[in-house]
Design a protein around this motif. Structure first.
Motif, PDB file in Angstrom:
ATOM      1  N   MET B   1      52.493  57.251  49.697  1.00 27.14           N
ATOM      2  CA  MET B   1      51.124  56.568  50.156  1.00 27.14           C
ATOM      3  C   MET B   1      49.811  57.271  49.518  1.00 27.14           C
ATOM      4  O   MET B   1      49.082  56.398  48.699  1.00 27.14           O
ATOM      5  N   SER B   4      50.202  56.561  45.910  1.00 24.31           N
ATOM      6  CA  SER B   4      49.914  54.766  45.669  1.00 24.31           C
ATOM      7  C   SER B   4      48.448  54.602  45.578  1.00 24.31           C
ATOM      8  O   SER B   4      47.695  53.868  44.816  1.00 24.31           O
ATOM      9  N   GLU B   5      47.658  55.272  46.536  1.00 28.73           N
ATOM     10  CA  GLU B   5      46.382  55.227  46.691  1.00 28.73           C
ATOM     11  C   GLU B   5      45.620  55.535  45.571  1.00 28.73           C
ATOM     12  O   GLU B   5      44.594  55.101  44.895  1.00 28.73           O
ATOM     13  N   ALA B   7      46.695  55.543  42.479  1.00 33.58           N
ATOM     14  CA  ALA B   7      46.918  54.709  41.253  1.00 33.58           C
ATOM     15  C   ALA B   7      46.117  53.486  41.682  1.00 33.58           C
ATOM     16  O   ALA B   7      45.283  52.786  40.729  1.00 33.58           O
ATOM     17  N   PHE B   8      45.730  52.932  42.817  1.00 29.92           N
ATOM     18  CA  PHE B   8      45.164  51.904  43.191  1.00 29.92           C
ATOM     19  C   PHE B   8      43.710  52.116  42.848  1.00 29.92           C
ATOM     20  O   PHE B   8      43.001  51.416  42.436  1.00 29.92           O
ATOM     21  N   GLU B   9      43.072  53.504  43.015  1.00 26.36           N
ATOM     22  CA  GLU B   9      41.798  53.832  42.846  1.00 26.36           C
ATOM     23  C   GLU B   9      41.439  53.967  41.498  1.00 26.36           C
ATOM     24  O   GLU B   9      40.180  54.117  41.219  1.00 26.36           O
ATOM     25  N   ARG B  10      42.263  54.076  40.598  1.00 28.53           N
ATOM     26  CA  ARG B  10      42.071  54.067  39.307  1.00 28.53           C
ATOM     27  C   ARG B  10      41.028  53.242  38.740  1.00 28.53           C
ATOM     28  O   ARG B  10      40.917  51.906  38.846  1.00 28.53           O
ATOM     29  N   PHE B  12      38.525  50.828  36.965  1.00 23.69           N
ATOM     30  CA  PHE B  12      38.543  49.861  35.937  1.00 23.69           C
ATOM     31  C   PHE B  12      37.568  49.929  34.889  1.00 23.69           C
ATOM     32  O   PHE B  12      36.314  49.789  35.140  1.00 23.69           O
ATOM     33  N   GLU B  29      44.741  41.094  29.304  1.00 28.53           N
ATOM     34  CA  GLU B  29      45.336  41.432  30.861  1.00 28.53           C
ATOM     35  C   GLU B  29      44.523  41.013  31.987  1.00 28.53           C
ATOM     36  O   GLU B  29      45.219  40.645  32.944  1.00 28.53           O
ATOM     37  N   GLN B  30      43.359  40.892  31.796  1.00 31.88           N
ATOM     38  CA  GLN B  30      42.799  40.246  32.794  1.00 31.88           C
ATOM     39  C   GLN B  30      43.065  38.906  33.389  1.00 31.88           C
ATOM     40  O   GLN B  30      43.201  38.598  34.270  1.00 31.88           O
ATOM     41  N   GLY B  33      46.171  38.909  35.180  1.00 29.97           N
ATOM     42  CA  GLY B  33      46.013  39.247  36.483  1.00 29.97           C
ATOM     43  C   GLY B  33      45.547  38.289  37.332  1.00 29.97           C
ATOM     44  O   GLY B  33      46.176  37.937  38.269  1.00 29.97           O
ATOM     45  N   ILE B  37      47.544  36.266  40.726  1.00 32.54           N
ATOM     46  CA  ILE B  37      46.993  36.224  42.000  1.00 32.54           C
ATOM     47  C   ILE B  37      46.660  34.749  42.595  1.00 32.54           C
ATOM     48  O   ILE B  37      46.255  34.463  43.406  1.00 32.54           O
TER      49      ILE B  37
END
Lengths: 280, 314
Positions: B1, B4-5, B7-10, B12, B29-30, B33, B37
């Motif tokens: 957990m 993962s957080e 990694a998520f806060e990396r 941009f 890549e954008q 992405g 979604i």
């Protein structure tokens, strides 16, 4: 010293424990047992004036009669089509979005993800009126698309898969990237195969959820041929002349898929529920 | 957990100093992405975001039976609602229904979960039995219980009569109808409650019990000093989702009592359904929907607040 009496006491508590559990289990199971046992009783066994707890026969006449005299098979087919389509849709939209939220750094990712999560606070009853009006305007009442399309993407599914994707070993993806693999290939050949447990959980959860839906199909269908089984079954009960054994035979048929899923997929369902709950 | 957080806060960054090739790759890549979604964004916008704002909008208007706006009425719908005795009654009934079902449902599930986490043989069988109601939908459960509650040949009155107690008109007596539906709802939600509490109990480290036992603690002390405190986040979570579910209850009322007798089971969502889909007052219906939303929002907020505190506390 008196290890014998301690042993006896332990045995007593164990017996009391089992008896208590057995009694509670009988109470909890009874309504389901009632439905299943009445399904296979002859009309004479049922019409004795008192509840019959032990069937003497394995009578298939009720099942046959309910299939012949009511559109129950059509209801089942409708539910099956709808639940399968929603399940596949949720897996596709959910895994794609989850992959992007987990691995592709695009602009506004945190914001969009937060926005998605915020919808978890909006219960479907809150949005049901405009959705109903929209379906009406599109002419999607009494159609499969009306019952399927609004549920093809769920935030719960995206969230569940994202949490799982995040725990996959990063090295694998880095290695694939080094080999020049793009996102599409990593998604299809690495992430999806490794995520079978999570995809399975979402599949079971989504199928059952759709199969058991009540309010939306109630609003969306008024023709008998489009009704899913949950609505159809309550309509059987409304028919005054319906015998209990026929109503319950219908209930048993409607229950079958979820009972089968429970037997084979309980573990997955539990995993899904706990993932959904603990992570919040 | 935690991992993962991170990694998520990396953050941009589209670094301006990066080489043109790298910038091009990042831009590509954008687009990928957004492509990934897109299906979810379109579907959620159409069926969640848009209807949500439409609900707010509708709640300030009067509509005709096909949902067209007839007149702007401002907050009149809300004012009408809070002076409508029927709505106030439905608030009261929903509150009672929640009080009847939630604490009892959690208590029974906790009892069952504790009883089935012992080391004795055969617990898996009992765990399966107590999870069983999760397979039951509101439609099938309602039909089954309707027959169980049948005043002449249902099992409840059979048991009462054999004990010498006169029959009860479970669903047609205004004094009993809500209690009867609460009983059925407790059973229907038992599976989920049980599964969540069982998972919570199994998450408590076994060695805690072992060392407490060595210190001479008895079963009751173990339960109140270890089980309950360590289970409290799960219990709290369950409390909130149970309350939310109780507020949203609809199917069993529609099938079993249709809001009656004498409006004694006219709960919140049932009154919303009546207003919008029987009387075709979509504006007034939306007003109810939004009040439901606010109540649930507050409860969810509460869950997050207390949940956070729990995490800091540990």
């Amino acid at each position: 010293m008196n290890s014998l009496s301690v042993k006896a006491k332990n045995k007593m508590t164990l017996i009391v424990h089992y008896l208590l559990l057995l009694m509670l289990a009988i109470i909890v199971i009874y309504p389901v047992y009632f439905a299943l046992s009445y399904t296979f009783m002859t009309p004479q066994e049922i019409n004795t004036g008192a509840p019959n707890f032990l069937p003497e026969s394995f009578y298939l006449g009720n099942i046959i009669e309910v299939i012949q005299t009511t559109p129950i098979l059509r209801f089942i087919l409708n539910s099956f089509i709808i639940a399968t389509a929603v399940m596949i849709g949720e897996l596709i939209t959910g895994s794609l979005a989850a992959y992007a939220f987990a691995f592709i750094p695009f602009k506004g990712r945190n914001f969009i993800f937060a926005l998605f999560l915020a919808t978890l606070m909006v219960p479907s009853e809150v949005t049901v009126i405009p959705r109903y009006l929209m379906m009406n305007a599109l002419g999607w009442m009494n159609t499969y698309q009306g019952l399927i399309v609004p549920h093809l993407a769920t935030v719960f599914g995206i969230f569940l898969l994202r949490q799982f994707f995040m725990q996959l070993p990063k090295e694998l993806m880095d290695a694939a990237k080094m080999d020049g693999a793009g996102h599409a290939r990593i998604f299809l050949t690495i992430v999806l195969p490794l995520s079978r447990p999570a995809l399975g959980t979402l599949a079971v959860y989504s199928f059952l959820n759709t199969w058991n839906q009540y309010l939306w199909p109630l609003l969306m269908t008024n023709s008998e041929t489009m009704r899913p089984v949950q609505i159809g079954i309550t309509m059987l009960e409304n028919e005054e002349f319906m015998e209990w054994n026929l109503i319950l035979a219908g209930v048993t048929i409607a229950l079958l898929p979820s009972l089968i899923l429970l037997v084979f997929g309980l573990k997955q369902l539990v995993a899904g529920i706990t993932a959904g709950s603990v992570k919040q | 957990m935690q991992n993962s957080e991170k990694a998520f806060e990396r953050p941009f960054v589209l670094n301006k100093a990066a080489s043109p090739a790298k910038r091009k790759r990042l831009r590509k890549e954008q687009i990928i992405g957004y492509g990934f979604i897109m299906p979810s964004v379109i579907l959620l916008s159409a069926f969640v975001f848009f209807p949500f704002f439409q609900s707010i909008y509708l709640s300030f208007f009067m509509t005709d039976p096909i949902g067209n706006i007839v007149a702007f009425v401002g907050i009149q719908n809300y004012m009408d609602l809070f002076t409508d005795p029927e709505f106030l009654n439905s608030l009261k009934i929903t509150f009672l229904f929640t009080i009847y079902t939630v604490p009892t449902g959690i208590f029974i599930a906790l009892l069952l979960a504790v009883l089935t986490t012992s080391k004795a043989k055969g617990m898996k069988v009992f765990q399966f039995a107590f999870s069983l109601p999760i397979a039951m939908s509101v439609g099938t459960s309602s039909v089954i219980w309707l027959l169980l509650f049948n005043p002449t040949s249902g099992v409840f009155n059979y048991i009462l009569n054999s004990l010498g107690i006169p029959s009860v008109h479970w669903l047609t007596d205004p004094n009993w109808a809500l209690t009867s539906i609460a009983l059925m709802t407790i059973w229907m939600t038992l599976g989920l409650n049980f599964i969540i509490l069982l998972a919570g109990l199994q998450g408590i480290p076994k060695d805690l019990y072992e060392s407490a036992k060595i210190d001479g603690a008895n079963q009751i002390q173990l339960f109140f000093k270890i089980t309950i405190p360590l289970l409290s986040p799960t219990l709290f979570f369950l409390l909130i989702i149970s309350v939310i579910n109780a507020l949203q209850a609809f199917g069993q009322f529609n099938v079993m009592t249709n809001g009656g007798p004498m409006n004694s089971t006219n709960v919140f969502v049932f009154s919303l359904y009546q207003e919008a889909f029987v009387n075709f007052q979509f504006g007034l219906g939306s007003t109810r929907a939004l009040i439901l939303f606010v109540i649930i929002l507050v409860l969810t907020w509460l869950q997050f607040k207390v949940g956070e505190k729990k995490v800091h506390y540990q």
